[in-house]
Design an enzyme around this catalytic site. Structure first.
Site, PDB file in Angstrom:
ATOM      1  CE  LYS A   1      -1.872   2.448   3.234  1.00  0.00           C
ATOM      2  NZ  LYS A   1      -1.702   3.720   2.507  1.00  0.00           N
TER       3      LYS A   1
ATOM      4  N   GLY B   1       3.412   4.938  13.325  1.00  0.00           N
ATOM      5  CA  GLY B   1       4.121   3.710  13.702  1.00  0.00           C
ATOM      6  C   GLY B   1       3.626   3.151  15.026  1.00  0.00           C
TER       7      GLY B   1
ATOM      8  CD  GLU C   1      13.736   1.365   9.140  1.00  0.00           C
ATOM      9  OE1 GLU C   1      14.110   2.420   9.691  1.00  0.00           O
ATOM     10  OE2 GLU C   1      14.407   0.318   9.145  1.00  0.00           O
TER      11      GLU C   1
ATOM     12  CB  CYS D   1      13.364   9.114   7.205  1.00  0.00           C
ATOM     13  SG  CYS D   1      14.366   8.006   6.209  1.00  0.00           S
TER      14      CYS D   1
ATOM     15  CD  GLU E   1      10.565  13.564  10.845  1.00  0.00           C
ATOM     16  OE1 GLU E   1       9.413  13.204  11.123  1.00  0.00           O
ATOM     17  OE2 GLU E   1      11.355  12.863  10.179  1.00  0.00           O
TER      18      GLU E   1
HETATM   19  P1  NAD Z   1       2.412   8.636   7.686  1.00  0.00           P
HETATM   20  O1  NAD Z   1       2.734   7.899   8.927  1.00  0.00           O
HETATM   21  O2  NAD Z   1       1.366   9.675   7.718  1.00  0.00           O
HETATM   22  O3  NAD Z   1       1.961   7.623   6.541  1.00  0.00           O
HETATM   23  C1  NAD Z   1       2.755   6.518   6.139  1.00  0.00           C
HETATM   24  C2  NAD Z   1       1.848   5.452   5.568  1.00  0.00           C
HETATM   25  O4  NAD Z   1       1.026   4.916   6.618  1.00  0.00           O
HETATM   26  C3  NAD Z   1       0.893   5.901   4.474  1.00  0.00           C
HETATM   27  O5  NAD Z   1       0.850   4.913   3.481  1.00  0.00           O
HETATM   28  C4  NAD Z   1      -0.428   5.996   5.235  1.00  0.00           C
HETATM   29  O6  NAD Z   1      -1.563   5.874   4.391  1.00  0.00           O
HETATM   30  C5  NAD Z   1      -0.327   4.853   6.193  1.00  0.00           C
HETATM   31  N1  NAD Z   1      -1.205   4.927   7.371  1.00  0.00           N
HETATM   32  C6  NAD Z   1      -1.944   5.973   7.820  1.00  0.00           C
HETATM   33  N2  NAD Z   1      -2.615   5.632   8.945  1.00  0.00           N
HETATM   34  C7  NAD Z   1      -2.274   4.355   9.222  1.00  0.00           C
HETATM   35  C8  NAD Z   1      -2.607   3.447  10.275  1.00  0.00           C
HETATM   36  N3  NAD Z   1      -3.408   3.796  11.275  1.00  0.00           N
HETATM   37  N4  NAD Z   1      -2.050   2.228  10.261  1.00  0.00           N
HETATM   38  C9  NAD Z   1      -1.197   1.858   9.275  1.00  0.00           C
HETATM   39  N5  NAD Z   1      -0.841   2.678   8.235  1.00  0.00           N
HETATM   40  C10 NAD Z   1      -1.371   3.900   8.228  1.00  0.00           C
HETATM   41  O7  NAD Z   1       3.811   9.206   7.197  1.00  0.00           O
HETATM   42  P2  NAD Z   1       4.078  10.195   6.003  1.00  0.00           P
HETATM   43  O8  NAD Z   1       3.622  11.550   6.421  1.00  0.00           O
HETATM   44  O9  NAD Z   1       3.556   9.584   4.727  1.00  0.00           O
HETATM   45  O10 NAD Z   1       5.673  10.153   5.908  1.00  0.00           O
HETATM   46  C11 NAD Z   1       6.498  11.046   6.579  1.00  0.00           C
HETATM   47  C12 NAD Z   1       7.109  10.412   7.799  1.00  0.00           C
HETATM   48  O11 NAD Z   1       7.738   9.191   7.457  1.00  0.00           O
HETATM   49  C13 NAD Z   1       8.204  11.246   8.440  1.00  0.00           C
HETATM   50  O12 NAD Z   1       8.075  11.229   9.832  1.00  0.00           O
HETATM   51  C14 NAD Z   1       9.484  10.525   8.043  1.00  0.00           C
HETATM   52  O13 NAD Z   1      10.575  10.760   8.882  1.00  0.00           O
HETATM   53  C15 NAD Z   1       9.038   9.121   8.033  1.00  0.00           C
HETATM   54  N6  NAD Z   1       9.922   8.317   7.203  1.00  0.00           N
HETATM   55  C16 NAD Z   1      10.746   7.416   7.805  1.00  0.00           C
HETATM   56  C17 NAD Z   1      11.631   6.682   7.050  1.00  0.00           C
HETATM   57  C18 NAD Z   1      12.565   5.691   7.676  1.00  0.00           C
HETATM   58  O14 NAD Z   1      13.094   4.861   6.961  1.00  0.00           O
HETATM   59  N7  NAD Z   1      12.792   5.726   8.961  1.00  0.00           N
HETATM   60  C19 NAD Z   1      11.663   6.848   5.671  1.00  0.00           C
HETATM   61  C20 NAD Z   1      10.813   7.772   5.094  1.00  0.00           C
HETATM   62  C21 NAD Z   1       9.937   8.489   5.877  1.00  0.00           C
END
Ligand code: NAD
Length: 469
Positions: free
Chosen positions: A170, A226, A243, A277, A373
């Site tokens: 997804k 997460g 992650e 990230c 962040e």
């Molecule tokens: P987000 O957590 O809003 O969304 C990530 C994904 O999770 C999307 O596909 C979203 O639809 C899904 N999602 C939403 N609600 C959910 C739920 N309740 N259960 C499971 N999945 C759900 O993150 P974002 O805003 O898309 O991304 C930015 C964040 O991601 C930043 O904090 C960044 O640091 C982090 N990030 C981390 C890494 C890493 O490797 N550590 C890499 C890239 C981004």
């Protein structure tokens, strides 16, 4: 409803979503196409298809699974220019960076295709033979964010498949297209049900995580989401890899030449418009070179060309979505009262979620821009006098994804790197990822590891066979 150009992949079939959603180009704010939006029933179909496909895929010899992953990599490579253009349009990054991400995706896939999972003999003595096997887990739920839709997918899909799992993938709601394009290619490469792709409007992550037939969730995204994944996976004790967010500190020692090093620091903080990230998100600079370093960074920020990623010469694209754009603007406004903005701090008078790269000096810990962040093109530069104190401040964060130390004296840098608490510490560089190097966060930046042989093992169950002789 008219037939949809992009399709979900469920059980080997390309199907329309039960509804559709708009996809916005962040450089223009215009809807540039529609994507399918899967219903919860379609999510359930996808999980059921993956479950049905699992026994045969798990029993498929690893060399055959390898060939399938290689064929996916070949298909992406053969279409890399189309993928890159689409990635720029949905994500906003400059075409050159999008091309790098697509080719990186190919390289990551090929890396995993080349790994092996041999049975390890732990003891082979007169009394017993003990073997360690790596077995697939079952159906994997793979959830990807919007900053690197393709390469972050490639942290998950190839190792999951190599290990013999089936997958429901997804992407993020605002960047579904490259994954859907990949789904279109995978239909003819991957046995039916082995990979399923669904797209949602931020409503299917939770049911996917909680689904009783998902055995592991491999999630990349924000720390707050997460935590929800961890809670959602708890009832069935599912495996999880998380992650999450970061607030990487860079520590610049007094022997660094600001003019020489500023371009690297700038790149570490501002690539992908800071939506990385492991971007450098706080920069600690020794007081003896602080003014000069701030001036160098400000000059680079002023000179940076921002614009539509499809236009030649663009260095930095827009923020990916309105929510992130508003969040970063808010942090910049807040920083005005805590520090001094010496470059940027403005949004150009044009359509698109653009923010000029922003440098904030004379700011310190305890302010929102330093402690949170930002995930956008704004860098706080913090003065320090004692390197040990800089390390303590760098470590005083709930995050622990990455960090870096910069010095001409690598022994000195190494000694400080050793004291920093994060999953990866770089010396004289920042944010280098390589598929053979394991990657993961400490503290609230994550649970578990991706990439490398360790990243592959996270998609397996360790099984011991202990035979008496
Ligand atoms: P987000 O957590 O809003 O969304 C990530 C994904 O999770 C999307 O596909 C979203 O639809 C899904 N999602 C939403 N609600 C959910 C739920 N309740 N259960 C499971 N999945 C759900 O993150 P974002 O805003 O898309 O991304 C930015 C964040 O991601 C930043 O904090 C960044 O640091 C982090 N990030 C981390 C890494 C890493 O490797 N550590 C890499 C890239 C981004």
């Amino acid at each position: 409803m008219a037939e949809q150009a992009y399709k979900l992949l469920i059980g080997g079939n390309l199907v329309d979503g039960d509804s559709t959603m708009d996809v916005i180009n962040p450089a223009t704010e215009a809807v540039f196409t529609q994507a399918p939006r899967a219903s919860e029933a379609q999510l359930n179909d996808a999980v059921a298809a993956a479950k049905a496909a699992f026994p045969a895929w798990a029993a498929t010899p690893i060399d055959e699974r390898r060939k399938v992953i290689t064929a996916i990599a070949d298909a992406v490579e053969a279409n890399y220019e189309d993928f890159a253009r689409l990635l720029t349009q949905e994500q906003g990054k400059p075409l050159q960076d999008a091309t790098g991400e697509v080719l990186g995706t190919v390289a990551f896939m090929r890396y995993f295709a080349g790994l092996d999972m041999p049975v390890k003999v732990l003891d082979d003595s007169e009394g017993r033979r003990v073997e360690a096997h790596r077995k697939p887990l079952g159906v994997i739920g793979a959830i990807v964010p919007w900053n690197f839709p393709m390469i972050l997918m490639a942290f998950k899909l190839p190792p999951a498949l190599l290990a013999g799992n089936t997958v429901v993938l997804k992407p993020a709601p605002t960047t579904p297209l490259t994954t859907l394009k990949l789904a279109g290619l995978m239909k003819d490469i991957v046995p039916a049900g082995v990979v399923n792709v669904i797209t949602d409007a931020n409503d299917l992550g939770a049911p996917l995580t909680a689904h009783p037939d998902i055995r592991k969730v491999s999630f990349t995204g924000s720390t707050s989401t997460g935590a929800k994944v961890m809670a959602g996976a708890a009832n069935l004790l599912k495996r999880i890899t998380l992650e999450l967010g970061g607030n990487d500190a860079g520590i610049v020692l007094d022997d660094v030449n600001p003019k020489e090093t500023a371009p690297q620091l700038f790149q570490s903080a501002f690539q992908n418009s800071g939506q990385v990230c492991i971007a450098m998100k706080r920069l600690y600079v020794h007081e003896s070179i602080y003014d000069e370093m701030c001036a160098e960074l400000a000059k680079l920020a002023e000179d940076a060309i921002i614009g539509d990623g499809l236009e030649q010469g663009t260095q930095l694209g827009p923020l990916q979505n309105k929510m992130q754009y508003d969040k970063v603007k808010d942090l910049i406004e807040d920083a005005r009262k805590d520090g001094q903005i010496i470059a940027g701090g403005t949004t150009p008078d044009q359509k698109g979620y653009f923010i000029r790269p922003t440098i904030v000096r004379d700011i310190s810990d305890g302010t929102r821009l330093v402690d949170e962040e930002q995930f956008g093109p704004v860098l706080p530069v913090i003065k320090y006098s004692d390197p040990e104190d800089a390390v303590a401040r760098a470590n005083a964060s709930p995050y622990g994804l990455g960090g870096s130390v910069w010095s001409k004296d690598t022994d000195r840098a190494y000694a400080l790197a050793d004291k920093m608490d994060a999953g990866t510490i770089w010396v004289n560089k920042h944010a280098e990822l390589d598929p053979m190097i394991p990657f993961g966060g400490s503290k609230m930046s994550g649970v578990g590891t991706e990439l490398g042989a360790d990243g592959l093992e996270e998609f397996t169950q360790l099984k011991i066979i202990n035979m008496a002789r």
